[in-house]
Design an enzyme around this catalytic site. Structure first.
Site, PDB file in Angstrom:
ATOM      1  N   LYS A 173       0.860  -1.178   0.000  1.00 35.36           N
ATOM      2  CA  LYS A 173       0.000   0.000   0.000  1.00 35.36           C
ATOM      3  C   LYS A 173       0.901   1.234   0.000  1.00 35.36           C
ATOM      4  O   LYS A 173       1.457   1.621   1.032  1.00 35.36           O
ATOM      5  CB  LYS A 173      -0.894   0.024   1.242  1.00 35.36           C
ATOM      6  CG  LYS A 173      -1.863   1.187   1.223  1.00 35.36           C
ATOM      7  CD  LYS A 173      -2.073   1.825   2.575  1.00 35.36           C
ATOM      8  CE  LYS A 173      -1.009   2.787   2.991  1.00 35.36           C
ATOM      9  NZ  LYS A 173      -0.919   4.034   2.226  1.00 35.36           N
ATOM     10  N   GLY A 224       8.154   5.068   7.824  1.00 35.67           N
ATOM     11  CA  GLY A 224       7.384   6.312   7.941  1.00 35.67           C
ATOM     12  C   GLY A 224       7.604   6.924   9.300  1.00 35.67           C
ATOM     13  O   GLY A 224       8.649   6.723   9.926  1.00 35.67           O
ATOM     14  N   SER A 225       6.600   7.650   9.777  1.00 38.95           N
ATOM     15  CA  SER A 225       6.795   8.423  11.002  1.00 38.95           C
ATOM     16  C   SER A 225       6.659   7.551  12.255  1.00 38.95           C
ATOM     17  O   SER A 225       6.016   6.503  12.223  1.00 38.95           O
ATOM     18  CB  SER A 225       5.788   9.562  11.045  1.00 38.95           C
ATOM     19  OG  SER A 225       4.499   9.015  11.149  1.00 38.95           O
ATOM     20  N   THR A 226       7.205   8.037  13.343  1.00 39.04           N
ATOM     21  CA  THR A 226       7.159   7.291  14.603  1.00 39.04           C
ATOM     22  C   THR A 226       5.721   7.105  15.111  1.00 39.04           C
ATOM     23  O   THR A 226       5.363   5.985  15.506  1.00 39.04           O
ATOM     24  CB  THR A 226       8.071   7.977  15.641  1.00 39.04           C
ATOM     25  OG1 THR A 226       9.406   7.930  15.116  1.00 39.04           O
ATOM     26  CG2 THR A 226       8.043   7.279  16.985  1.00 39.04           C
ATOM     27  N   GLY A 229       4.184   4.330  13.220  1.00 38.88           N
ATOM     28  CA  GLY A 229       4.838   3.065  13.595  1.00 38.88           C
ATOM     29  C   GLY A 229       4.260   2.516  14.891  1.00 38.88           C
ATOM     30  O   GLY A 229       4.007   1.307  15.016  1.00 38.88           O
ATOM     31  N   GLU A 246      10.889   1.172  10.282  1.00 41.49           N
ATOM     32  CA  GLU A 246      11.940   2.150   9.965  1.00 41.49           C
ATOM     33  C   GLU A 246      11.304   3.518  10.106  1.00 41.49           C
ATOM     34  O   GLU A 246      10.522   3.939   9.251  1.00 41.49           O
ATOM     35  CB  GLU A 246      12.428   1.955   8.518  1.00 41.49           C
ATOM     36  CG  GLU A 246      13.112   0.625   8.262  1.00 41.49           C
ATOM     37  CD  GLU A 246      14.521   0.556   8.827  1.00 41.49           C
ATOM     38  OE1 GLU A 246      14.965   1.498   9.508  1.00 41.49           O
ATOM     39  OE2 GLU A 246      15.177  -0.468   8.591  1.00 41.49           O
ATOM     40  N   CYS A 280      15.135  10.129   5.608  1.00 40.80           N
ATOM     41  CA  CYS A 280      15.084   9.783   7.034  1.00 40.80           C
ATOM     42  C   CYS A 280      16.420  10.018   7.721  1.00 40.80           C
ATOM     43  O   CYS A 280      16.481  10.537   8.818  1.00 40.80           O
ATOM     44  CB  CYS A 280      14.632   8.348   7.199  1.00 40.80           C
ATOM     45  SG  CYS A 280      15.617   7.195   6.254  1.00 40.80           S
ATOM     46  N   GLU A 377      12.146  16.737  14.150  1.00 40.33           N
ATOM     47  CA  GLU A 377      12.622  16.327  12.824  1.00 40.33           C
ATOM     48  C   GLU A 377      11.999  17.256  11.780  1.00 40.33           C
ATOM     49  O   GLU A 377      10.786  17.219  11.559  1.00 40.33           O
ATOM     50  CB  GLU A 377      12.187  14.877  12.541  1.00 40.33           C
ATOM     51  CG  GLU A 377      12.644  14.407  11.181  1.00 40.33           C
ATOM     52  CD  GLU A 377      12.069  13.047  10.780  1.00 40.33           C
ATOM     53  OE1 GLU A 377      10.975  12.689  11.226  1.00 40.33           O
ATOM     54  OE2 GLU A 377      12.741  12.374   9.993  1.00 40.33           O
TER      55      GLU A 377
HETATM   56  P1  NAD Z   1       3.623   8.570   7.640  1.00 35.75           P
HETATM   57  O1  NAD Z   1       3.837   7.790   8.880  1.00 35.75           O
HETATM   58  O2  NAD Z   1       2.649   9.682   7.691  1.00 35.75           O
HETATM   59  O3  NAD Z   1       3.126   7.629   6.461  1.00 35.75           O
HETATM   60  C1  NAD Z   1       3.859   6.507   6.029  1.00 35.75           C
HETATM   61  C2  NAD Z   1       2.904   5.505   5.420  1.00 35.75           C
HETATM   62  O4  NAD Z   1       2.005   5.031   6.418  1.00 35.75           O
HETATM   63  C3  NAD Z   1       2.033   6.054   4.305  1.00 35.75           C
HETATM   64  O5  NAD Z   1       1.897   5.046   3.318  1.00 35.75           O
HETATM   65  C4  NAD Z   1       0.705   6.289   5.011  1.00 35.75           C
HETATM   66  O6  NAD Z   1      -0.393   6.266   4.138  1.00 35.75           O
HETATM   67  C5  NAD Z   1       0.655   5.132   5.988  1.00 35.75           C
HETATM   68  N1  NAD Z   1      -0.176   5.322   7.175  1.00 35.75           N
HETATM   69  C6  NAD Z   1      -0.618   6.492   7.707  1.00 35.75           C
HETATM   70  N2  NAD Z   1      -1.312   6.234   8.854  1.00 35.75           N
HETATM   71  C7  NAD Z   1      -1.301   4.896   9.034  1.00 35.75           C
HETATM   72  C8  NAD Z   1      -1.808   4.012  10.047  1.00 35.75           C
HETATM   73  N3  NAD Z   1      -2.468   4.472  11.113  1.00 35.75           N
HETATM   74  N4  NAD Z   1      -1.574   2.684   9.933  1.00 35.75           N
HETATM   75  C9  NAD Z   1      -0.871   2.199   8.891  1.00 35.75           C
HETATM   76  N5  NAD Z   1      -0.374   2.982   7.894  1.00 35.75           N
HETATM   77  C10 NAD Z   1      -0.581   4.309   7.968  1.00 35.75           C
HETATM   78  O7  NAD Z   1       5.066   9.057   7.180  1.00 35.75           O
HETATM   79  P2  NAD Z   1       5.419   9.961   5.913  1.00 35.75           P
HETATM   80  O8  NAD Z   1       4.986  11.351   6.232  1.00 35.75           O
HETATM   81  O9  NAD Z   1       4.918   9.315   4.676  1.00 35.75           O
HETATM   82  O10 NAD Z   1       7.011   9.869   5.881  1.00 35.75           O
HETATM   83  C11 NAD Z   1       7.823  10.728   6.601  1.00 35.75           C
HETATM   84  C12 NAD Z   1       8.406  10.037   7.816  1.00 35.75           C
HETATM   85  O11 NAD Z   1       9.004   8.802   7.431  1.00 35.75           O
HETATM   86  C13 NAD Z   1       9.530  10.817   8.457  1.00 35.75           C
HETATM   87  O12 NAD Z   1       9.397  10.783   9.866  1.00 35.75           O
HETATM   88  C14 NAD Z   1      10.784  10.060   8.055  1.00 35.75           C
HETATM   89  O13 NAD Z   1      11.881  10.224   8.908  1.00 35.75           O
HETATM   90  C15 NAD Z   1      10.279   8.665   8.022  1.00 35.75           C
HETATM   91  N6  NAD Z   1      11.144   7.809   7.175  1.00 35.75           N
HETATM   92  C16 NAD Z   1      11.927   6.881   7.795  1.00 35.75           C
HETATM   93  C17 NAD Z   1      12.796   6.091   7.038  1.00 35.75           C
HETATM   94  C18 NAD Z   1      13.690   5.064   7.684  1.00 35.75           C
HETATM   95  O14 NAD Z   1      14.241   4.240   6.970  1.00 35.75           O
HETATM   96  N7  NAD Z   1      13.875   5.066   8.980  1.00 35.75           N
HETATM   97  C19 NAD Z   1      12.832   6.259   5.649  1.00 35.75           C
HETATM   98  C20 NAD Z   1      12.019   7.218   5.058  1.00 35.75           C
HETATM   99  C21 NAD Z   1      11.162   7.982   5.847  1.00 35.75           C
END
Ligand code: NAD
Length: 474
Positions: A173, A224-226, A229, A246, A280, A377
């Protein structure tokens, strides 16, 4: 306007409802993407479960060959995928020092090829007249992949390839902000993969949490974001899903007084503004010793003054827009806050007039811990440069963050730098570098930057469970 479809069990499915995908360089909707209902997710999971019964058992060499075939597909369709990526993400086709869509495609191909070559052989623990004990690595079942918008294709590849290589099947997704490159890739991949091995569902919201809760999904790999996660971990507890998380980072780089400012400034600039700061493991807090502080500030500001910002489809553009409006507003807020806190703006700081989510490369001197720009961040093109005098204090401040993704020490004294780097609380510590990764070295976060690693055989193992097989001989 181009419309995309879900891919479930090898078939393209158009839905009644769609949502628009915006080009961040113009702010305009340029494509329509399907809204998957809960029933579509159930179908995708059922197709992946069915495909798992054969895909998990085919000869390892077959899976290896298929993963190489996916790299061939990426190679063959590179120009088309690059253009979709620049349109939906904003990053330039070429970009500053070659960090753009071309590099994202090149990285995707490299990671796919290297992952294809890895394998997890049986480990023989004992083999004597009494018994033989073997440790086998077995696939988990259906893997749910949830990537973000900053490196949408490459991170999808990081999730999908090790999952497939080890015999799992996948439902992916993508982020609703950048779904298209991945959708096109999955469509092309289904020309070589058996039906149901790789499925894709999209929606504007809700489908990610439905995946985390879904009883038919055995593992979630999430980048994605903490906060997201943490939500995935909670939702996944229902069926004890394995998770690789991650998450975000607020990486500190510490510059020692013995550096040559002219030599390190371009590297510091690059690692801070990689992908417009939307990476990230970008350098996000720069601690510089007082002896070289003014020189580093001056050198970095000079580089910032020489870069070109614009629509990534145009040649010679170094940096595109931020990927989305919310991120732009957040970066503007941090800039305002840093101004109020007495930050000295060496360049940038103000959103330009006109369409698109543009923000200039911004360097802020004379801020310190306790300011939002330092503590949070930023995930954008604005970097705080913080002065320090005592190295132990700098290390303590670097470790003060709840995050623990990466960190770096910059010095001519490599032994000293290595000792200091090992004191940083993070998953990857660099000396004279930052944010550089490669497909055979593990990468992951500690503390609130997540857990589990990706890449290399360490990463591959995360897509398997252990079965110990003991044969008693007498
Ligand atoms: P986000 O957490 O908003 O979204 C990431 C993904 O999760 C998207 O596909 C989103 O649609 C989905 N999502 C949103 N809510 C959800 C839920 N409740 N349950 C399951 N999935 C859900 O993050 P973002 O804004 O897309 O990305 C930016 C963040 O990602 C930053 O904090 C960045 O540091 C982090 N990031 C980390 C790494 C790493 O390898 N550690 C790499 C890239 C980005």
């Amino acid at each position: 306007m181009k419309s995309y479809g879900l891919i479930i069990d090898g078939k393209k499915i158009m839905t009644d409802k769609t949502f628009g995908v915006r080009n961040p360089a113009t702010g305009e909707v340029f494509a329509q993407c399907p809204v998957a209902e809960a029933a579509h997710l159930d179908q995708a999971v059922a197709a992946a479960q069915k495909a798992f019964t054969t895909w998990s058992r085919v000869d390892d060499a077959v899976r290896k060959a298929k993963v190489h075939a996916l790299a061939d597909i990426l190679e063959k369709n590179m120009p088309e995928l690059m253009e979709i990526l620049t349109n939906e993400n904003g990053k330039p086709l070429g970009g500053y020092q070659g960090i753009g869509s071309g590099m994202e495609l090149g990285g995707s191909i490299a990671w796919t090829r290297v992952t294809a070559e890895f394998s997890l052989p049986i480990d023989v623990i004992q083999d004597n007249e009494d018994a033989r004990i073997e440790v086998h690595r077995k696939p988990l079942g259906v893997v749910g992949s949830i990537p973000p918008w900053n490196w949408p294709l490459m991170i999808a590849i990081w999730h999908v390839m090790p999952a497939l290589r080890t015999g799992n099947t996948v439902v992916i997704k993508p982020s609703s902000l950048t779904p298209l490159t991945t959708m096109r890739f999955v469509e092309l991949a289904n020309e070589v993969l058996p039906p149901g091995v790789l499925n894709i569902v999209t929606a504007e919201s809700g489908i990610g949490s439905a995946m985390a809760k879904h009883p038919g999904i055995n593992k979630i790999v999430f980048t994605g974001s903490t906060p997201t996660g943490k939500s995935i971990m909670q939702n996944g507890a229902a069926n004890l899903k394995r998770c690789t998380l991650e998450l975000g980072g607020n990486d500190a780089g510490i510059v020692l007084p013995d550096v040559d400012p002219k030599e390190v400034a371009p590297k510091l600039f690059m690692t801070g503004f990689h992908n417009n700061g939307q990476t990230c493991a970008c350098l996000k807090r720069l601690y510089v010793h007082a002896d070289v502080y003014d020189d580093i500030c001056r050198e970095m500001a000079a580089i910032a003054g020489s870069v070109r910002i614009g629509n990534g489809l145009e040649e010679e553009v170094d940096f595109g827009p931020l990927q989305n409006e919310d991120q732009l507003k957040f970066v503007c807020e941090l800039a305002e806050d840093a101004k109020k806190a007495g930050g000295r703006f060496l360049c940038g700081g103000k959103r330009p007039e006109g369409p698109g989510y543009f923000f200039p490369i911004t360097l802020v001197a004379d801020v310190t811990d306790g300011t939002r720009l330092v503590d949070e961040e930023q995930f954008g093109p604005i970097l705080p440069i913080i002065k320090y005098t005592d190295i132990d204090d700098a290390i303590r401040r670097a470790n003060r963050s709840p995050f623990g993704l990466g960190g770096s020490i910059w010095s001519k004294d490599l032994e000293k730098a290595k000792r200091l780097a090992s004191r940083l609380e993070c998953g990857t510590a660099w000396v004279n570098d930052h944010a550089s990764i490669q497909p055979d070295a593990p990468f992951g976060g500690v503390k609130e930057s997540g857990y589990g690693v990706e890449f290399g055989h360490y990463g591959l193992e995360e897509y398997t469970s252990i079965q110990t097989l003991k044969v008693v001989k007498r």
